[in-house]
Design an enzyme around this catalytic site. Structure first.
Site, PDB file in Angstrom:
ATOM      1  N   HIS A 151      51.267 -42.267  -1.584  1.00 55.87           N
ATOM      2  CA  HIS A 151      51.669 -40.884  -0.950  1.00 55.87           C
ATOM      3  C   HIS A 151      52.943 -40.770  -0.464  1.00 55.87           C
ATOM      4  O   HIS A 151      53.715 -41.756   0.138  1.00 55.87           O
ATOM      5  CB  HIS A 151      50.500 -40.778   0.333  1.00 55.87           C
ATOM      6  CG  HIS A 151      50.526 -41.850   1.266  1.00 55.87           C
ATOM      7  ND1 HIS A 151      49.503 -41.769   2.319  1.00 55.87           N
ATOM      8  CD2 HIS A 151      51.502 -42.920   1.527  1.00 55.87           C
ATOM      9  CE1 HIS A 151      49.832 -42.757   3.110  1.00 55.87           C
ATOM     10  NE2 HIS A 151      50.678 -43.692   2.550  1.00 55.87           N
ATOM     11  N   ASN A 152      53.465 -39.347  -0.648  1.00 57.14           N
ATOM     12  CA  ASN A 152      54.744 -38.868  -0.347  1.00 57.14           C
ATOM     13  C   ASN A 152      55.983 -39.537  -1.149  1.00 57.14           C
ATOM     14  O   ASN A 152      57.086 -39.399  -0.842  1.00 57.14           O
ATOM     15  CB  ASN A 152      54.983 -39.122   1.116  1.00 57.14           C
ATOM     16  CG  ASN A 152      54.156 -38.047   1.978  1.00 57.14           C
ATOM     17  OD1 ASN A 152      53.106 -38.509   2.189  1.00 57.14           O
ATOM     18  ND2 ASN A 152      54.682 -37.016   2.381  1.00 57.14           N
TER      19      ASN A 152
END
Lengths: 346, 346, 346
Positions: free
Chosen positions: A238-239
């Protein structure tokens, strides 16, 4: 089933000249494996001996070697010419056209012109599919997803809600985009899940390999910039932000919130820890483990990763480390003896 | 599409007070990326400078920083308050309700109340699905599988026969539970397959990441205890037992019959050999390779894994090993010279 | 649901004799976990103490231990006999028979006799499926694929166009065969894709684990020879050739154009670089990284891989390397002192 062209047609397509008989070419192959009606190529001088024994019907080669074979296409860059021929012979994957009546498409979804939707595809509410897209069977498009033009999602690819794809993206089978990021924390009152409310944004011309997974962001977005190529079984957390024109080879894992610059090459099974910044044009060798930021143009290898030349010297010496321990033990004995002799002389 | 709340409503939900204008909050974001109507947070003092430049409409922060912004929610624990807001803004994945007429459900299967079954789901004979479960498209539930209440199986998850899930389990797309364990032996009369007749048992509140695979046992069961969180592309072999509240990060592999205790953390790409016993509260660093049992509270890293502090010192020294070889060679010459001088003095 | 046999029937099946009561056996289990009506076995003397406490209804054991239990089957090779019993108790996966009317089968595809095709299978144009094959739901068979007899493709397996399977192949869920190889090059005018126009050829009796990916060749074919067993989440690149009777354990990655000989064992998470030649009967330890050709009968481990005994000695010494640096520093001081003393004596 397969395509075929005359040698003259292929030469014409390449903008090159041919010599010998204008045979019908039914396929492409290596010098070693090519048979009668197949076209091959000689690019690497290492294979020049195979010219004498190849059964290829014709060969693409450099003017310097034109005399060595009868049927040939003459090119200053035989490899590049041959790669272009591969495009000529490549067949578009698939056999279905139109929108299958056995697809499940939410009434609020919009589908562009000239799209192909195989049976057993599911398209969710408010999804938008651009023109000329192909969705193979078993594909799931979650609500509010948006696909640009000319995207191909091969069988069983999954886009969870709010995932965006640019134009000309190609997803091999089983790709999962937008699964929830690994957002768990241990607390005094047990494991808590941090909801992952961000998205995945894939830019134009991105290719993603089979069974690769790219997680949705906790907040904001996980992003892959244009022209980046990702191989099979890669994990992107994520991210993470991956730059343009990167090559991410199979089984690489990139942990959450790490930024990878443009034109980076991550070899197979590389792991990168979270919250790092990998600058542009970085190369990481196979199985490398990166736990620190890397500056522009770095070339590293090993786990933890070190500068490439150091790694290579270390690699060569590694099997000699047991012997090094023995050498040090020997030195210690020699020194002890010298010191003893000195002390006895005092 | 997206949810929105007033600042007062959010403060009320959190049980905290707010200051400034009672704006309408349309989303959540980081200080760096937040725009006008988004709510952000300041937890780590490292980001305090961003308070001056953020475009966030409001910020959750500690009382100590209340004077630094106009619109704010004041909390003793801004990170925790913000995480709760993420739950507030999170939307339930999916867009379909009810039991699709395009699902294939065996007449002997039983399905609880308030379940959602998407099109193109297959549910086998004698399977039991608890109340409030959601099965997305492409899910396959083999014969005699049992699911507790409130489980979510996202697209293309596969449960082979006899797999059990507890309550509140969440499977990301492409998870495979109950594939046959790798049971092959070479014999004088060729490769023989050992049939895998055990099952997979997943306890309550387990989350499993995309394309992760957990094999059925040879005999008895492969088991994951409650509250354990497993990331993407993880491999768990036959007869493995994982304890409670473990975090198993992406691309980890655990070989057959190994037992992992409670509250263990296995970082990305860790490999654990078969038939080992990993005690409670063990932490294994990224890319670690475990080939021996590990005692309670162990913290290890490296391949083969060693105690963490030793690993860190080793890691720092590793690039200096080529130089160490040179130093030892130099010492050998010096010693040889000293010995030679000694001998010539005799 | 489950099968059951009397002890006499099982002994008869094995061609062995039994002693004690002719109980009805309802299942198989380990000595530790077996309950009243279950049959267990004693093969490894290490577990002999469990004979006294086991709750198994009967035990398969060696004549030497026949006196230790009441109900038993007596076998010279208890492990092998028990493995045969596992085959006796194993149930064929699945619950559906015939060709589902909810499968999508191209009119030009041919399907052999006695095949099972679940709902939501897609079979492409000109595909040929041999007799006695089973295709579970979510399977996609591309155009011109050919499957031999008696193949099983469990849910969500994908065969892209022109993939060939021999007889008796078994694919666990989510396998992807024939995805495009990773053929990209950076050029002065951007990233170029080399079309992958080759195929995947899988020989007879090959088993492939869940979510494993095997790419189609650039030219010619990627091939797996007969009787080879591949575990979960393995990546096999374009133009790789794997020999007969190999064991490829989970999360292994083999890069493009590498040849692996017969009877090789690649342990978990091994990575092999491209264009290498691994000879017959090679064993590579877990997490090994292979960057050079390996000769017949090699046993290697480590990254980069080294001869196994060297690796083991290196592994034991690795945690002592920080201490080695200290020892060398001490030697340098001692030597300096000796040299100084020598110089002052001159």
């Amino acid at each position: 089933m397969a395509k075929q062209f005359t040698l003259a047609e292929i030469a014409d397509f390449l903008g090159e000249r041919y010599q010998g008989e204008n045979i019908t070419v039914t396929g492409l192959n290596t010098l070693e494996e090519a048979q009668g009606s197949e076209l091959s190529f000689l690019a690497n001088p290492k294979y020049i001996k195979q010219i004498a024994t190849t059964k290829a019907g014709a060969v693409i080669l450099h003017p310097d070697h034109a005399k060595d074979v009868k049927n040939a296409i003459i090119s200053e860059n035989p490899y590049f010419s041959f790669a272009r021929c591969m495009g000529l012979f490549a067949e578009k994957e698939g056999f279905f056209e139109g929108i299958s009546e056995f697809a499940s498409i939410h009434p609020s979804a919009t589908i562009g012109e000239n799209c192909t939707v195989y049976p057993f595809v599911v398209i969710g509410s408010n999804a938008k599919i651009g023109d000329n897209c192909t969705l193979f069977s078993g594909v799931y498009i979650g609500e509010y997803c948006e696909l640009g033009e000319n995207c191909t999602l091969t069988p069983n690819c999954v886009l969870m809600s709010h995932t965006h794809l640019g134009d000309n993206c190609y997803l091999q089978p089983g790709v999962v985009l937008g699964g929830e990021g690994f957002g768990f924390v241990r607390t005094d009152f047990g494991v808590q899940k941090i909801p992952q409310i961000g998205t995945v944004m894939i830019a134009d011309n991105v290719e993603i390999g089979a069974n690769t997974t790219i997680d949705r962001a906790a907040l904001s977005k996980t992003s892959i910039a244009k022209n980046t190529c990702i191989d099979n079984l890669v994990q992107i957390g994520h991210n993470v932000q991956v730059g343009e024109e990167c090559f991410i080879v199979s089984q690489v894992g990139i942990a959450g919130s790490t930024k990878v610059g443009n034109k980076c090459t991550l070899a197979g099974q590389v792991g990168i820890s979270g919250h790092l910044h990998i600058a542009d044009n970085v190369t990481i060798g196979p199985q490398g483990g990166v736990i620190k930021d890397l500056a522009e143009n770095s070339v590293v290898s090993g786990s933890p990763a070190m500068e490439y030349n150091t790694y290579m010297r270390h690699s060569l010496l590694q099997p000699k480390i047991p012997e090094l321990f023995k050498r040090v033990s020997a030195l210690e004995k020699q020194i002890a003896k010298l010191e003893q002799e000195r002390d006895s002389q005092k």
